[in-house]
Design a protein around this motif. Structure first.
Motif, PDB file in Angstrom:
ATOM      1  N   ARG A   1       0.827  -1.209   0.000  1.00 55.46           N
ATOM      2  CA  ARG A   1       0.000   0.000   0.000  1.00 55.46           C
ATOM      3  C   ARG A   1       0.858   1.254   0.000  1.00 55.46           C
ATOM      4  O   ARG A   1       0.519   2.272  -0.603  1.00 55.46           O
ATOM      5  CB  ARG A   1      -0.907  -0.008   1.233  1.00 55.46           C
ATOM      6  CG  ARG A   1      -1.983  -1.091   1.160  1.00 55.46           C
ATOM      7  CD  ARG A   1      -2.792  -1.156   2.436  1.00 55.46           C
ATOM      8  NE  ARG A   1      -3.492   0.093   2.680  1.00 55.46           N
ATOM      9  CZ  ARG A   1      -4.199   0.339   3.789  1.00 55.46           C
ATOM     10  NH1 ARG A   1      -4.265  -0.581   4.738  1.00 55.46           N
ATOM     11  NH2 ARG A   1      -4.797   1.496   3.933  1.00 55.46           N
ATOM     12  N   LEU A   2       2.046   1.131   0.740  1.00 51.63           N
ATOM     13  CA  LEU A   2       2.946   2.277   0.771  1.00 51.63           C
ATOM     14  C   LEU A   2       3.497   2.569  -0.620  1.00 51.63           C
ATOM     15  O   LEU A   2       3.594   3.736  -1.025  1.00 51.63           O
ATOM     16  CB  LEU A   2       4.093   1.996   1.750  1.00 51.63           C
ATOM     17  CG  LEU A   2       5.158   3.097   1.873  1.00 51.63           C
ATOM     18  CD1 LEU A   2       4.500   4.389   2.350  1.00 51.63           C
ATOM     19  CD2 LEU A   2       6.271   2.662   2.802  1.00 51.63           C
TER      20      LEU A   2
ATOM     21  N   SER B   1       0.823   4.102  -2.436  1.00 51.32           N
ATOM     22  CA  SER B   1       0.654   5.473  -1.960  1.00 51.32           C
ATOM     23  C   SER B   1       1.741   6.385  -2.494  1.00 51.32           C
ATOM     24  O   SER B   1       1.493   7.536  -2.862  1.00 51.32           O
ATOM     25  CB  SER B   1       0.647   5.497  -0.430  1.00 51.32           C
ATOM     26  OG  SER B   1      -0.429   4.739   0.081  1.00 51.32           O
ATOM     27  N   GLU B   2       2.994   5.830  -2.518  1.00 45.83           N
ATOM     28  CA  GLU B   2       4.089   6.637  -3.063  1.00 45.83           C
ATOM     29  C   GLU B   2       3.844   6.961  -4.529  1.00 45.83           C
ATOM     30  O   GLU B   2       4.107   8.070  -4.996  1.00 45.83           O
ATOM     31  CB  GLU B   2       5.407   5.885  -2.888  1.00 45.83           C
ATOM     32  CG  GLU B   2       5.874   5.814  -1.437  1.00 45.83           C
ATOM     33  CD  GLU B   2       7.145   4.975  -1.278  1.00 45.83           C
ATOM     34  OE1 GLU B   2       7.496   4.308  -2.285  1.00 45.83           O
ATOM     35  OE2 GLU B   2       7.748   5.005  -0.202  1.00 45.83           O
TER      36      GLU B   2
ATOM     37  N   LYS C   1       0.907   7.161  -5.880  1.00 49.09           N
ATOM     38  CA  LYS C   1      -0.127   8.190  -5.880  1.00 49.09           C
ATOM     39  C   LYS C   1       0.444   9.543  -5.500  1.00 49.09           C
ATOM     40  O   LYS C   1       0.063  10.579  -6.050  1.00 49.09           O
ATOM     41  CB  LYS C   1      -1.245   7.813  -4.909  1.00 49.09           C
ATOM     42  CG  LYS C   1      -2.094   6.650  -5.380  1.00 49.09           C
ATOM     43  CD  LYS C   1      -3.219   6.381  -4.396  1.00 49.09           C
ATOM     44  CE  LYS C   1      -4.100   5.233  -4.869  1.00 49.09           C
ATOM     45  NZ  LYS C   1      -5.189   4.947  -3.917  1.00 49.09           N
ATOM     46  N   VAL C   2       1.390   9.504  -4.524  1.00 46.69           N
ATOM     47  CA  VAL C   2       2.004  10.767  -4.106  1.00 46.69           C
ATOM     48  C   VAL C   2       2.754  11.408  -5.260  1.00 46.69           C
ATOM     49  O   VAL C   2       2.681  12.634  -5.470  1.00 46.69           O
ATOM     50  CB  VAL C   2       2.934  10.533  -2.900  1.00 46.69           C
ATOM     51  CG1 VAL C   2       3.827  11.750  -2.659  1.00 46.69           C
ATOM     52  CG2 VAL C   2       2.118  10.229  -1.649  1.00 46.69           C
TER      53      VAL C   2
END
Length: 355
Positions: A112-113, A116-117, A119-120
């Motif tokens: 997920r990280l 998320s990264e 997505k970031v």
């Protein structure tokens, strides 16, 4: 947790070794005491030695009692430690399972990280675009502020104009109210005029119908009219009354007048108008004329001439005639008339309307 368990096991081992060492030392000391007593007995003063030994035994007993108490306490503590170690082992197993679950969850969280990264990164790129857009929007906002300031000034002018318009509108409403009153009056007048117009239209329709009927009657009714002159020269009656025949036909619509007999014969029942004019140009004489209907005298005229100039007699009459009624002119006995191409002496008549 594993380090704590290892420390507890080591402590347990040390306590066991300490207990065995203490018991061995007690036995060894007892044996040494016996040998020493025997040797002292033989070599030194037995009494002094015994007292020392007795003191040492008392101290040793006290030490042994303390050691036993310590051992008992240590054994109890060891038992508690074993129980604690068992409980901690169970907890350790549960924590291992929890740790495995946490590791699995950590792997999921790592995935997920990573997402998320990603997505970031996308958000950072989007943020960069938004920064650019924001700069543009700030410029637009500044422009809008300037436009807004101009619009506010214009709005102030519009408000002033609106107030003026409101005042003008109030005056117009007053005039409008008066106009509405006038309009209502006009509506009532218009309604009355419309009613009158309807009545006029009704009368007009009746009049038009009557006109059509009259035109039809006029078209269909007989057309009768005549005029005839007496002729040329003198006409004298002599000793008897003379039936005058006006031989020169001027008009004879309907052929109701006969230039042969001098009689007018009514072709239809109706009202007729007859007129005559006669001339005599001798002085000091009477001029006379008469009109007959169906042999009955209707009119008789005479005139005495004293100036030596031509004398005229003229008159007219309206008669109601039936079909076949006759009208004619007669010259009394002893009189004369004169005529020439100028048609001084004439007899005329026409139908006014049929009955």
């Amino acid at each position: 947790m594993r380090a704590v368990i290892s420390l507890l096991v080591l402590l347990y081992s040390m306590c066991g070794a300490q207990t065995q060492s203490t018991q061995t030392e007690v036995q060894t000391e007892s044996q040494s005491t016996g040998a020493a007593a025997a040797a002292v007995t033989t070599q030194l003063d037995v009494s002094a030695e015994l007292r020392e030994l007795r003191d040492m035994v008392v101290e040793l007993k006290t030490t042994v009692v303390e050691l036993r108490v310590t051992l008992t306490f240590t054994q109890n503590e060891l038992q508690n430690t074993k129980s604690l170690l068992y409980t901690m082992g169970a907890e350790n197993n549960a924590q291992n399972l929890q740790l495995e679950a946490q590791e699995t969850e950590l792997a999921v969280m790592k995935e997920r990280l990573v997402a998320s990264e990603t997505k970031v990164d996308a958000l950072e790129r989007e943020n960069a675009v938004q920064h650019t857009d924001l700069a543009i929007m700030k410029t637009e906002v500044e422009n809008l502020k300037m436009e807004n300031a101009a619009q506010e000034a214009e709005l102030t002018a519009v408000k002033t104009e609106v107030m003026n318009l409101i005042k003008a509108n109030a005056a117009q409403e007053i005039r409008l109210s008066a106009s509405e009153t006038e309009v209502e009056n006009l509506k009532m007048e218009t309604a009355a005029q419309e009613a009158e117009l309807t009545a006029v239209k009704t009368r007009l329709a009746a009049t038009e119908t009557e006109v059509v009927n009259l035109e039809k009657e006029i078209t269909e009714q007989p057309k009768v009219a005549f005029s005839a002159a007496l002729g040329s020269g003198y006409i004298e009656s002599g000793n008897t009354e003379l039936n005058l025949v006006f031989t020169r036909i001027i008009t004879n619509v309907g052929q109701a007048y006969s230039s042969t007999t001098g009689f007018f014969t009514a072709p239809v029942r109706g009202v007729y108008y007859f007129r005559f004019t006669v001339l005599d140009n001798l002085s000091t004489r009477y001029i006379k004329i008469s009109m007959y209907r169906n042999g009955e005298q209707i009119m008789w005229l005479d005139e005495y001439d004293t100036d030596g100039k031509a004398t005229y007699l003229s008159s007219g009459v309206t008669l109601q005639l039936e079909v076949g009624d006759v009208v004619n002119m007669r010259l009394p006995a002893g009189y004369r008339l004169f005529d020439n191409f100028n048609n001084h002496s004439t007899f005329s008549g026409f139908l006014l309307f049929p009955l």
